[in-house]
Design a protein around this motif. Structure first.
Motif, PDB file in Angstrom:
ATOM      1  N   LEU B   9      45.351  43.275  35.070  1.00 37.14           N
ATOM      2  CA  LEU B   9      43.806  43.930  35.243  1.00 37.14           C
ATOM      3  C   LEU B   9      43.466  44.359  33.866  1.00 37.14           C
ATOM      4  CD1 LEU B   9      43.618  45.758  38.451  1.00 37.14           C
ATOM      5  CD2 LEU B   9      43.018  43.570  38.122  1.00 37.14           C
ATOM      6  N   ARG B  11      44.496  42.990  31.267  1.00 39.05           N
ATOM      7  CA  ARG B  11      44.149  41.924  30.108  1.00 39.05           C
ATOM      8  C   ARG B  11      43.087  41.356  30.666  1.00 39.05           C
ATOM      9  NH1 ARG B  11      48.098  38.813  27.576  1.00 39.05           N
ATOM     10  NH2 ARG B  11      49.202  40.403  27.579  1.00 39.05           N
ATOM     11  N   ALA B  12      42.630  41.222  32.007  1.00 41.06           N
ATOM     12  CA  ALA B  12      41.299  40.401  32.368  1.00 41.06           C
ATOM     13  C   ALA B  12      40.255  41.453  32.004  1.00 41.06           C
ATOM     14  CB  ALA B  12      41.459  40.773  33.992  1.00 41.06           C
ATOM     15  N   TRP B  15      40.000  40.533  28.259  1.00 42.88           N
ATOM     16  CA  TRP B  15      39.262  39.104  28.008  1.00 42.88           C
ATOM     17  C   TRP B  15      37.766  39.289  28.098  1.00 42.88           C
ATOM     18  CZ3 TRP B  15      43.256  35.882  31.308  1.00 42.88           C
ATOM     19  CH2 TRP B  15      44.411  35.597  30.319  1.00 42.88           C
ATOM     20  N   VAL B  22      35.980  35.197  32.729  1.00 40.66           N
ATOM     21  CA  VAL B  22      37.271  35.618  33.286  1.00 40.66           C
ATOM     22  C   VAL B  22      37.253  35.644  34.802  1.00 40.66           C
ATOM     23  CG1 VAL B  22      39.121  37.334  33.556  1.00 40.66           C
ATOM     24  CG2 VAL B  22      37.877  37.277  31.559  1.00 40.66           C
ATOM     25  N   LEU B  24      39.310  36.606  38.515  1.00 40.77           N
ATOM     26  CA  LEU B  24      40.294  37.241  39.139  1.00 40.77           C
ATOM     27  C   LEU B  24      40.979  36.753  40.403  1.00 40.77           C
ATOM     28  CD1 LEU B  24      42.244  39.763  38.625  1.00 40.77           C
ATOM     29  CD2 LEU B  24      40.696  41.081  39.803  1.00 40.77           C
ATOM     30  N   HIS B  41      47.950  39.742  41.612  1.00 40.00           N
ATOM     31  CA  HIS B  41      46.791  39.355  40.807  1.00 40.00           C
ATOM     32  C   HIS B  41      47.131  38.079  39.800  1.00 40.00           C
ATOM     33  CE1 HIS B  41      44.838  43.347  41.097  1.00 40.00           C
ATOM     34  NE2 HIS B  41      44.122  42.597  42.073  1.00 40.00           N
ATOM     35  N   ALA B  43      44.846  36.549  36.624  1.00 42.53           N
ATOM     36  CA  ALA B  43      43.551  36.431  35.913  1.00 42.53           C
ATOM     37  C   ALA B  43      43.655  35.406  34.942  1.00 42.53           C
ATOM     38  CB  ALA B  43      43.419  37.335  35.047  1.00 42.53           C
ATOM     39  N   ALA B  45      41.015  32.987  32.357  1.00 43.27           N
ATOM     40  CA  ALA B  45      40.146  32.837  31.352  1.00 43.27           C
ATOM     41  C   ALA B  45      39.756  31.483  31.513  1.00 43.27           C
ATOM     42  CB  ALA B  45      40.727  33.079  29.977  1.00 43.27           C
ATOM     43  N   PHE B  50      46.042  32.039  31.520  1.00 47.94           N
ATOM     44  CA  PHE B  50      46.346  32.990  32.811  1.00 47.94           C
ATOM     45  C   PHE B  50      47.144  33.870  32.393  1.00 47.94           C
ATOM     46  CE2 PHE B  50      49.982  31.073  34.770  1.00 47.94           C
ATOM     47  CZ  PHE B  50      50.002  29.868  33.946  1.00 47.94           C
ATOM     48  N   ILE B 106      34.716  37.932  37.081  1.00 48.00           N
ATOM     49  CA  ILE B 106      34.330  39.250  36.345  1.00 48.00           C
ATOM     50  C   ILE B 106      33.124  39.325  35.760  1.00 48.00           C
ATOM     51  CG2 ILE B 106      34.978  41.242  34.799  1.00 48.00           C
ATOM     52  CD1 ILE B 106      37.025  40.736  37.015  1.00 48.00           C
TER      53      ILE B 106
END
Lengths: 231, 108
Positions: B9, B11-12, B15, B22, B24, B41, B43, B45, B50, B106
């Motif tokens: 999270l 990192r998400a 990004w 992004v 999730l 999770h 994530a 991009a 990922f 996101i």
């Protein structure tokens, strides 16, 4: 998910506050449920609120009702080691791999050095003072490792006055019997004695430092997951 | 050090703040012996980077693809992967089982 909501979630987590993210899978709408406040796209019913509290208590995530997915975010459990000794150096990496936030207490400044414990929260206060400041809760384990009554005893006294879910004391049966005798003289009861695991660790025949660390963390895990210190 | 879902999270969010699209993916429910529990999770991009895991195997490939599509169209998705014990190995669900995964963008 809105980035602003994600950032609020991350902030709550960084501050060590439990929080649940509720996602309506049908609409994509989301709310954050804190201990006392709900923020986001929708409120929760009393029934849902109870289910969410239960999920947070058990650190679980699950569907509540048909379409509300509840995801629990709970702070890391804590492990407080009293004694910046060699065995602590074996316990720490294992504890971290298991998700514990580790603090080491040792008033002997030659022991509690950042060189010996890089990146670890260190306290050189006297153990009872240090523990009172840390406010051990029901997600905290405390293990004394010094073998020195001057340090272990005040630590155990403070630990017994807290809600720590696990209290362990390194030392032989003989050492432990003498320790309990001193605690009795200090006014602690048989019920208090029962809370202290001593000799510390699950009986797996541990010999090396790493094996002793494993036995201690196995016992802490059993206490956390099964509510008992032996199998 | 094991990457826990919480790092995913962080990192998400990083990004997204850096201006990347992004998505999730979150494990909603599992049946049988899926290796990752609910709340796990992944994530994703927009460029295919990922982090994290929702199954410990090849389901990831499909989830990443769906994540990239969700970044493009903004629509959340509910994916279900189920496999027989015989087919389990080939798609990376170690012992069979079903996993339900929610994929969302996101929104910055």
């Amino acid at each position: 998910m809105r980035l602003s909501l994600l950032e609020k979630l991350l902030a709550a987590r960084a501050e060590g506050r439990p929080v649940a993210l509720v996602t309506d899978l049908a609409t994509g709408l989301q709310s954050l449920v804190h201990e006392k406040v709900v923020e986001g796209d929708f409120g929760v019913t009393a029934e849902e609120s109870e289910a969410i509290a239960n999920l947070l208590a058990t650190e679980a995530s699950a569907l509540v009702g048909d379409s509300h997915f509840v995801q629990s975010f709970t702070p890391s459990p804590r492990l407080v080691l009293v004694g910046a000794v060699h065995i602590a150096q074996a316990v720490i990496p294992m504890a971290q791999a298991l998700g514990y936030a580790v603090t080491v207490i040792d008033p002997r400044q030659a022991f509690a050095t950042p060189e010996r414990f890089p990146g670890i929260a260190l306290s050189t206060d006297w153990p009872d003072t240090a523990l009172e400041a840390l406010q051990p809760d029901s997600r905290t384990a405390i293990v004394t490792l010094t073998h020195d009554p001057k340090l272990d005893d005040p630590a155990l006294s403070a630990a017994l006055k807290s809600d720590a879910f696990y209290i362990g004391a390194l030392g032989s049966r003989k050492t432990h019997a003498r320790r309990l005798q001193r605690l009795t003289e200090a006014g602690f009861t048989e019920a208090d004695h029962q809370r202290i695991q001593g000799p510390v660790g699950l009986a797996i025949g541990a010999k090396t430092q790493a094996e002793i660390a494993l036995s201690i963390l196995a016992q802490i895990t059993a206490m956390r997951r099964l509510g008992k210190a032996s199998l | 050090m094991v990457l826990d879902p919480e790092d995913v999270l962080t990192r998400a969010a990083a990004w997204a703040k850096a201006g990347d699209g992004v998505a999730l993916a979150t494990v909603i429910a599992t049946w049988g012996s899926s290796p990752r529990p609910a709340g796990s999770h992944l994530a994703i991009a927009a460029d295919g980077r990922f982090i994290g895991s929702v199954s410990g195997g090849c389901v990831e490939g499909s989830v990443i693809e769906q994540g990239i599509e969700a970044i493009a169209d903004g629509e959340p998705r509910l994916l279900t992967f189920g496999v027989s014990d015989e087919a389990a190995w080939s798609v990376g669900l170690a012992c069979g089982g079903t996993v339900k995964i929610y994929v969302e963008r996101i929104e910055v």
